[in-house]
Scaffold this motif. Structure first.
Motif, mmCIF file in Angstrom:
data_model
loop_
_atom_site.group_PDB
_atom_site.id
_atom_site.type_symbol
_atom_site.label_atom_id
_atom_site.label_comp_id
_atom_site.label_asym_id
_atom_site.label_seq_id
_atom_site.Cartn_x
_atom_site.Cartn_y
_atom_site.Cartn_z
ATOM 1 N N SER A 188 0.829 -1.210 0.000
ATOM 2 C CA SER A 188 0.000 0.000 0.000
ATOM 3 C C SER A 188 0.860 1.256 0.000
ATOM 4 O O SER A 188 0.540 2.242 -0.671
ATOM 5 C CB SER A 188 -0.908 0.018 1.236
ATOM 6 N N MET A 189 1.958 1.227 0.762
ATOM 7 C CA MET A 189 2.846 2.389 0.816
ATOM 8 C C MET A 189 3.428 2.680 -0.565
ATOM 9 O O MET A 189 3.582 3.840 -0.964
ATOM 10 C CB MET A 189 3.974 2.151 1.828
ATOM 11 N N GLU A 190 3.743 1.598 -1.301
ATOM 12 C CA GLU A 190 4.300 1.785 -2.644
ATOM 13 C C GLU A 190 3.265 2.405 -3.590
ATOM 14 O O GLU A 190 3.581 3.323 -4.356
ATOM 15 C CB GLU A 190 4.804 0.456 -3.206
ATOM 16 N N LEU A 191 2.020 1.909 -3.515
ATOM 17 C CA LEU A 191 0.953 2.477 -4.358
ATOM 18 C C LEU A 191 0.789 3.972 -4.079
ATOM 19 O O LEU A 191 0.655 4.789 -4.993
ATOM 20 C CB LEU A 191 -0.371 1.761 -4.089
ATOM 21 N N ARG A 192 0.826 4.318 -2.797
ATOM 22 C CA ARG A 192 0.661 5.716 -2.421
ATOM 23 C C ARG A 192 1.843 6.556 -2.914
ATOM 24 O O ARG A 192 1.665 7.659 -3.430
ATOM 25 C CB ARG A 192 0.537 5.815 -0.896
ATOM 26 N N ALA A 193 3.051 6.005 -2.763
ATOM 27 C CA ALA A 193 4.252 6.724 -3.206
ATOM 28 C C ALA A 193 4.202 6.958 -4.723
ATOM 29 O O ALA A 193 4.515 8.047 -5.209
ATOM 30 C CB ALA A 193 5.506 5.946 -2.827
ATOM 31 N N VAL A 206 15.191 -0.257 -0.140
ATOM 32 C CA VAL A 206 14.962 1.031 -0.812
ATOM 33 C C VAL A 206 14.395 2.048 0.192
ATOM 34 O O VAL A 206 14.842 3.199 0.261
ATOM 35 C CB VAL A 206 14.011 0.861 -2.016
ATOM 36 N N TRP A 207 13.418 1.625 0.970
ATOM 37 C CA TRP A 207 12.826 2.527 1.981
ATOM 38 C C TRP A 207 13.889 2.972 2.986
ATOM 39 O O TRP A 207 13.971 4.150 3.351
ATOM 40 C CB TRP A 207 11.667 1.842 2.722
ATOM 41 N N ARG A 232 18.658 9.110 3.520
ATOM 42 C CA ARG A 232 18.923 10.320 2.736
ATOM 43 C C ARG A 232 18.018 11.479 3.128
ATOM 44 O O ARG A 232 18.134 12.571 2.575
ATOM 45 C CB ARG A 232 18.674 10.044 1.249
ATOM 46 N N GLY A 233 17.069 11.231 4.035
ATOM 47 C CA GLY A 233 16.159 12.300 4.454
ATOM 48 C C GLY A 233 15.106 12.645 3.421
ATOM 49 O O GLY A 233 14.632 13.786 3.354
ATOM 50 N N ASP A 234 14.715 11.661 2.605
ATOM 51 C CA ASP A 234 13.692 11.880 1.565
ATOM 52 C C ASP A 234 12.344 12.213 2.213
ATOM 53 O O ASP A 234 11.798 11.416 2.989
ATOM 54 C CB ASP A 234 13.580 10.612 0.716
ATOM 55 N N ASP A 235 11.793 13.381 1.876
ATOM 56 C CA ASP A 235 10.588 13.867 2.571
ATOM 57 C C ASP A 235 9.392 12.936 2.426
ATOM 58 O O ASP A 235 8.671 12.681 3.387
ATOM 59 C CB ASP A 235 10.198 15.266 2.066
ATOM 60 N N LEU A 236 9.161 12.427 1.190
ATOM 61 C CA LEU A 236 7.990 11.575 0.978
ATOM 62 C C LEU A 236 8.155 10.241 1.722
ATOM 63 O O LEU A 236 7.198 9.751 2.341
ATOM 64 C CB LEU A 236 7.768 11.323 -0.519
ATOM 65 N N ALA A 237 9.359 9.685 1.681
ATOM 66 C CA ALA A 237 9.605 8.428 2.404
ATOM 67 C C ALA A 237 9.360 8.624 3.896
ATOM 68 O O ALA A 237 8.705 7.805 4.548
ATOM 69 C CB ALA A 237 11.034 7.932 2.152
ATOM 70 N N ILE A 238 9.858 9.736 4.441
ATOM 71 C CA ILE A 238 9.673 10.015 5.873
ATOM 72 C C ILE A 238 8.183 10.144 6.197
ATOM 73 O O ILE A 238 7.695 9.563 7.171
ATOM 74 C CB ILE A 238 10.434 11.296 6.282
ATOM 75 N N GLU A 239 7.447 10.871 5.338
ATOM 76 C CA GLU A 239 6.015 11.076 5.595
ATOM 77 C C GLU A 239 5.249 9.750 5.583
ATOM 78 O O GLU A 239 4.433 9.479 6.479
ATOM 79 C CB GLU A 239 5.442 12.023 4.527
ATOM 80 N N ALA A 271 2.822 5.080 8.496
ATOM 81 C CA ALA A 271 2.807 3.639 8.767
ATOM 82 C C ALA A 271 3.015 3.378 10.263
ATOM 83 O O ALA A 271 2.309 2.559 10.864
ATOM 84 C CB ALA A 271 3.897 2.938 7.948
ATOM 85 N N VAL A 272 3.956 4.088 10.864
ATOM 86 C CA VAL A 272 4.240 3.898 12.295
ATOM 87 C C VAL A 272 3.018 4.290 13.135
ATOM 88 O O VAL A 272 2.654 3.587 14.085
ATOM 89 C CB VAL A 272 5.494 4.696 12.709
ATOM 90 N N GLU A 273 2.353 5.389 12.757
ATOM 91 C CA GLU A 273 1.148 5.809 13.484
ATOM 92 C C GLU A 273 0.048 4.749 13.382
ATOM 93 O O GLU A 273 -0.640 4.444 14.367
ATOM 94 C CB GLU A 273 0.621 7.139 12.922
ATOM 95 N N ALA A 274 -0.116 4.189 12.159
ATOM 96 C CA ALA A 274 -1.142 3.156 11.963
ATOM 97 C C ALA A 274 -0.803 1.906 12.766
ATOM 98 O O ALA A 274 -1.675 1.302 13.409
ATOM 99 C CB ALA A 274 -1.263 2.820 10.472
ATOM 100 N N LEU A 275 0.479 1.518 12.756
ATOM 101 C CA LEU A 275 0.899 0.353 13.546
ATOM 102 C C LEU A 275 0.644 0.602 15.031
ATOM 103 O O LEU A 275 0.175 -0.285 15.751
ATOM 104 C CB LEU A 275 2.397 0.071 13.317
ATOM 105 N N GLY A 276 0.949 1.802 15.479
ATOM 106 C CA GLY A 276 0.737 2.136 16.889
ATOM 107 C C GLY A 276 -0.725 1.947 17.281
ATOM 108 O O GLY A 276 -1.038 1.292 18.285
ATOM 109 N N ALA A 277 -1.638 2.493 16.469
ATOM 110 C CA ALA A 277 -3.070 2.393 16.783
ATOM 111 C C ALA A 277 -3.547 0.947 16.706
ATOM 112 O O ALA A 277 -4.265 0.461 17.588
ATOM 113 C CB ALA A 277 -3.874 3.268 15.822
#
Ligand SMILES: [Zn+2]
Length: 326
Positions: A189-194, A222-223, A229-236, A241-247
């Motif tokens: 899903s993360m890849e589709l969104r990216a 790759v992620w 590298r501090g890629d903004d979209l990857a970080i976002e 994903a981390v927030e969803a895992l947390g919930a």
């Protein structure tokens, strides 16, 4: 010695272990992307033969071979039905008989996520704890449950933690439902969104890193590189994903109240300890018993956990019902 095969959507990992569960030989081959179940079975036999060769043993001399597979497993019949992420595997295939014929030894089948959880419970990060939840953060998000030393799979479909709802009427999940944890945290899903965001003009190095590495998909590596590298979209997207895992994980913990959460899977293992801590932080606002949170640890057996867990099926199959307390 026993064999174990972890059948994944992108790779097939085989091991040969001794009676102390020590890995004596291992091999990895790509999962065929075309051809269907017979071709997948042939590649599995090939991987196991390579692992046996590395361990200096004939497959026919193994006590048996265990297989951790996606899809619906019938351990008695030795069949796998509608295995997701595998080529043309909609119907029922007699994987047990097919492999047994190719390898000249008996074959035991189990659920891929549950055997990986059993391995962590018995031999890995979960060893000190009677009850635990395994969270496998990869292409999807799989879950395995061990309660008081015994695997819990409900009526057979338990542990589907990826489809815990973290947002009502939220993002469309690969399962067709809406708002599942996997729709935000699964690598697929993360890849589709990216891809969608990149197409609409958001700048990102994700796809350049993918091409530089000769990949066609956004792998865990790759992620990880894009985050470095501090890629903004990857970080976002990883933050989401981390927030969803947390919930999602906290909601399951509120029901089960286990001692430990073990984080595995391609992304979980690649991102490691700092992200296990971040997942715990993201769980905290949702934990009912927040005075006494569970231990959150990275899977100790790493990439080999699924195959080592599959080999446990052979050790266990002398006794029914299957139990991780040997
Ligand atoms: Zn879903």
């Amino acid at each position: 010695m026993r064999g174990g095969i972890d059948l994944g959507g992108t790779k097939i990992q085989a091991v040969v272990v001794d009676d102390e569960h020590t890995v004596r030989g291992e091999a990895r081959v790509p999962t065929p992307t075309t051809g269907g179940p017979p071709d997948v079975a042939a590649s599995m036999a090939d991987a196991l033969q390579q692992a046996a060769q590395a361990a200096d043993v004939e497959p026919g001399d193994l006590e048996g071979v265990g297989v951790g597979s996606p899809g619906e497993i019938d351990p008695g019949a030795g069949t796998v039905t509608s295995a997701r992420n595998l080529p043309d595997w909609e119907g029922t295939f007699a994987l047990g008989d097919e492999l047994s014929g190719a390898l000249h030894t008996r074959v035991a089948l189990g659920n891929d996520v549950q055997v990986a959880t059993d391995a962590e419970a018995l031999l890995g990060a979960g060893r000190p704890f009677p009850s635990l939840l395994g969270v496998f953060w990869g292409t999807g998000v799989g879950g395995g449950i061990v309660l008081e030393g015994k695997p819990w799979t409900g009526r057979g479909a338990g542990g589907e933690i990826g489809h815990v709802v973290v947002k009502r009427n939220g993002a469309r999940c690969t399962c067709g439902r809406k708002g599942c944890m996997e729709a935000y945290a699964g690598r697929g899903s993360m890849e589709l969104r990216a891809r969608g965001r990149h197409k609409r003009g958001t700048k990102t190095d994700l796809f350049q890193i993918m091409r530089d590495r000769g990949r066609t998909r956004l792998t865990s590596g790759v992620w990880a590189r894009a985050l470095d590298r501090g890629d903004d979209l990857a970080i976002e997207l990883i933050d989401d994903a981390v927030e969803a895992l947390g919930a999602g994980v906290a909601s399951v913990q509120n029901v089960l109240d286990v001692e430990a959460i073990v984080i595995g899977g391609g992304l979980g293992i690649r991102l490691g300890e700092p992200y296990a801590r971040r997942i715990l932080d993201a769980m905290m606002p949702h934990l009912f018993n927040d005075d006494d949170p569970p231990v959150v640890e990275v899977a100790a057996l790493g990439d080999l956990g699924g195959a080592i867990g599959a080999a446990l099926l052979v050790a266990n199959s002398h006794q029914r019902p299957v139990s991780v307390s040997l």
